[in-house]
Design a protein around this motif. Structure first.
Motif, short mmCIF file in Angstrom:
data_model
loop_
_atom_site.label_atom_id
_atom_site.label_comp_id
_atom_site.label_asym_id
_atom_site.label_seq_id
_atom_site.Cartn_x
_atom_site.Cartn_y
_atom_site.Cartn_z
N PRO A 12 0.82 -1.22 0.00
CA PRO A 12 0.00 0.00 0.00
C PRO A 12 0.86 1.27 0.00
O PRO A 12 0.50 2.26 -0.65
CB PRO A 12 -0.81 -0.14 1.30
N ARG A 13 1.98 1.25 0.71
CA ARG A 13 2.83 2.43 0.76
C ARG A 13 3.39 2.75 -0.63
O ARG A 13 3.39 3.91 -1.05
CB ARG A 13 3.98 2.21 1.75
N TRP A 14 3.88 1.75 -1.33
CA TRP A 14 4.42 1.94 -2.68
C TRP A 14 3.35 2.50 -3.61
O TRP A 14 3.60 3.43 -4.37
CB TRP A 14 4.94 0.60 -3.21
N PHE A 15 2.14 1.93 -3.54
CA PHE A 15 1.03 2.39 -4.37
C PHE A 15 0.69 3.85 -4.06
O PHE A 15 0.49 4.66 -4.97
CB PHE A 15 -0.18 1.49 -4.13
N TYR A 16 0.63 4.16 -2.77
CA TYR A 16 0.26 5.52 -2.37
C TYR A 16 1.27 6.53 -2.90
O TYR A 16 0.91 7.58 -3.45
CB TYR A 16 0.18 5.60 -0.84
N GLU A 17 2.54 6.20 -2.75
CA GLU A 17 3.58 7.14 -3.18
C GLU A 17 3.65 7.26 -4.70
O GLU A 17 3.84 8.35 -5.24
CB GLU A 17 4.93 6.70 -2.62
N LYS A 18 3.52 6.16 -5.42
CA LYS A 18 3.64 6.18 -6.87
C LYS A 18 2.46 6.86 -7.56
O LYS A 18 2.61 7.41 -8.65
CB LYS A 18 3.76 4.74 -7.41
N THR A 19 1.30 6.82 -6.92
CA THR A 19 0.12 7.40 -7.58
C THR A 19 -0.04 8.89 -7.31
O THR A 19 -0.85 9.55 -7.96
CB THR A 19 -1.17 6.67 -7.14
N SER A 20 0.73 9.43 -6.38
CA SER A 20 0.60 10.86 -6.06
C SER A 20 0.80 11.75 -7.28
O SER A 20 0.00 12.67 -7.52
CB SER A 20 1.59 11.24 -4.95
N PRO A 21 1.86 11.53 -8.12
CA PRO A 21 2.04 12.42 -9.29
C PRO A 21 0.96 12.25 -10.35
O PRO A 21 0.85 13.12 -11.22
CB PRO A 21 3.42 11.99 -9.83
N TRP A 22 0.22 11.13 -10.30
CA TRP A 22 -0.80 10.90 -11.35
C TRP A 22 -2.02 11.79 -11.16
O TRP A 22 -2.73 12.09 -12.12
CB TRP A 22 -1.27 9.44 -11.32
N LEU A 23 -2.30 12.18 -9.92
CA LEU A 23 -3.56 12.86 -9.61
C LEU A 23 -3.76 14.17 -10.37
O LEU A 23 -4.81 14.37 -10.99
CB LEU A 23 -3.68 13.07 -8.10
N PRO A 24 -2.78 15.10 -10.36
CA PRO A 24 -3.02 16.34 -11.12
C PRO A 24 -3.18 16.12 -12.61
O PRO A 24 -4.00 16.79 -13.26
CB PRO A 24 -1.78 17.20 -10.78
N TRP A 25 -2.41 15.16 -13.16
CA TRP A 25 -2.53 14.89 -14.59
C TRP A 25 -3.91 14.34 -14.94
O TRP A 25 -4.53 14.75 -15.94
CB TRP A 25 -1.45 13.89 -15.04
N LEU A 26 -4.37 13.40 -14.14
CA LEU A 26 -5.70 12.83 -14.39
C LEU A 26 -6.79 13.88 -14.24
O LEU A 26 -7.78 13.88 -14.98
CB LEU A 26 -5.96 11.66 -13.43
N THR A 27 -6.61 14.78 -13.28
CA THR A 27 -7.60 15.84 -13.09
C THR A 27 -7.69 16.74 -14.32
O THR A 27 -8.78 17.01 -14.84
CB THR A 27 -7.23 16.70 -11.86
N VAL A 28 -6.54 17.19 -14.81
CA VAL A 28 -6.52 18.08 -15.97
C VAL A 28 -7.06 17.39 -17.22
O VAL A 28 -7.90 17.95 -17.95
CB VAL A 28 -5.07 18.58 -16.22
N ILE A 29 -6.61 16.16 -17.45
CA ILE A 29 -7.05 15.44 -18.65
C ILE A 29 -8.56 15.16 -18.59
O ILE A 29 -9.28 15.33 -19.59
CB ILE A 29 -6.27 14.11 -18.78
N SER A 30 -9.05 14.76 -17.42
CA SER A 30 -10.49 14.47 -17.28
C SER A 30 -11.33 15.70 -17.57
O SER A 30 -12.29 15.65 -18.35
CB SER A 30 -10.79 13.98 -15.86
N ILE A 31 -10.96 16.82 -16.95
CA ILE A 31 -11.74 18.05 -17.15
C ILE A 31 -11.70 18.48 -18.61
O ILE A 31 -12.73 18.84 -19.20
CB ILE A 31 -11.21 19.17 -16.23
N ALA A 32 -10.51 18.44 -19.21
CA ALA A 32 -10.37 18.88 -20.61
C ALA A 32 -11.23 18.02 -21.54
O ALA A 32 -11.94 18.56 -22.41
CB ALA A 32 -8.90 18.81 -21.02
N LEU A 33 -11.19 16.71 -21.36
CA LEU A 33 -11.95 15.82 -22.25
C LEU A 33 -13.45 15.95 -22.04
O LEU A 33 -14.22 16.03 -23.01
CB LEU A 33 -11.51 14.36 -22.01
N ILE A 34 -13.87 15.99 -20.79
CA ILE A 34 -15.31 16.06 -20.51
C ILE A 34 -15.90 17.39 -20.96
O ILE A 34 -16.98 17.44 -21.56
CB ILE A 34 -15.57 15.80 -19.01
N VAL A 35 -15.18 18.50 -20.71
CA VAL A 35 -15.69 19.81 -21.15
C VAL A 35 -15.74 19.88 -22.67
O VAL A 35 -16.72 20.35 -23.26
CB VAL A 35 -14.80 20.93 -20.57
N THR A 36 -14.68 19.40 -23.33
CA THR A 36 -14.65 19.41 -24.79
C THR A 36 -15.82 18.61 -25.37
O THR A 36 -16.53 19.07 -26.27
CB THR A 36 -13.33 18.82 -25.31
#
Length: 247
Positions: A12-36
């Motif tokens: 769980p610790r490895w997963f938690y640390e590795k996924t931290s940088p993914w969150l802002p990217w997923l947020t931006v991509i999700s919003i951009a695609l859904i709004v478009t």
């Protein structure tokens, strides 16, 4: 290398640390695609020659329905991995996927009902596709209830995993219900092995919306799982250090 990566997923610790940088990217991509997709589909796609503008609800209904089914696969596979390899993290993913899947299934049912009234003349029909989707909704609710029913976490995880695997029987029924039975629900309009029956001017924004929903689902699932990790690992040193550093 692949097995090393797989074993790391058990941490769980490895997963938690590795996924931290993914969150802002997923947020931006999700919003951009859904709004478009929303602007394209609601403002620029042409009206349907039979249904008029009522068909535009597909831009919510179809992605929600797709992910309601895909989310169940994720939940069941996570449960199976947890049972077979006795790993903690897959059980956390399984538990996190249940409420998200329930919400998406509910949205799918409600939007389908809203579309059905002007199109079929009824809010609800005990149609094979609709009924099997309702069963899927109850399966998700059953998963949530099982997690709450047991005080012992291992028992709750194992019972939930068994229910998830048994419920997999319903997924192919949902997929093939419009082919196996002569139902009110129309056959699939998006096809991967033959030409889709939906016009490209409507299809392209729908595909963008589907991808946007998948990215948003990944984001929400990660957030739920990370919260579950912190809840279950709250007595470990790395979580205490994390909390202390964020103060």
């Amino acid at each position: 290398m692949a097995w090393q990566w797989f074993h790391r997923l058990g941490s769980p610790r490895w997963f938690y640390e590795k996924t931290s940088p993914w969150l802002p990217w997923l947020t931006v991509i999700s919003i951009a695609l859904i709004v478009t997709a929303a602007v394209w589909g609601l403002a620029f796609a042409p009206a349907d020659y039979k249904q008029g503008n009522s068909y535009r609800i597909i831009y919510i209904h179809v992605p929600a329905a797709f992910l309601a089914l895909a989310g169940y696969y994720i939940m069941a596979i996570s449960g199976a991995v947890g049972l077979i390899w006795k790993m903690k993290l897959p059980f956390m993913v399984m538990k996190s996927a249940a409420p998200i899947g329930a919400i998406l299934t509910f949205i799918s049912l409600v939007t389908g009902s809203i579309w059905g009234k002007p199109t079929w003349g009824t809010w609800w029909e005990w149609d094979a596709r609709i009924t099997s989707m309702l069963i899927l909704f109850f399966l998700y609710l059953g998963m949530i209830a099982l997690q709450q029913a047991y005080q012992h976490r291992d028992t709750a995880d194992k019972s939930s995993a068994v229910l998830a695997l048994v419920g997999m029987v319903n997924i192919p029924i949902i997929y093939k219900s419009v082919d196996w039975w002569n139902t009110l629900h129309q056959p699939a309009t998006i096809k991967f092995t033959s030409k889709s029956t939906i016009d490209p001017s409507m299809l392209y924004p729908l595909l963008i919306m589907v991808i946007g929903f998948y990215c948003f689902y990944a984001l929400v699932l990660l957030l739920y799982t990370r919260v579950e990790i912190l809840r279950r690992e709250n007595r470990t040193q790395w979580v205490n250090d994390l909390i202390a550093n964020n103060k």
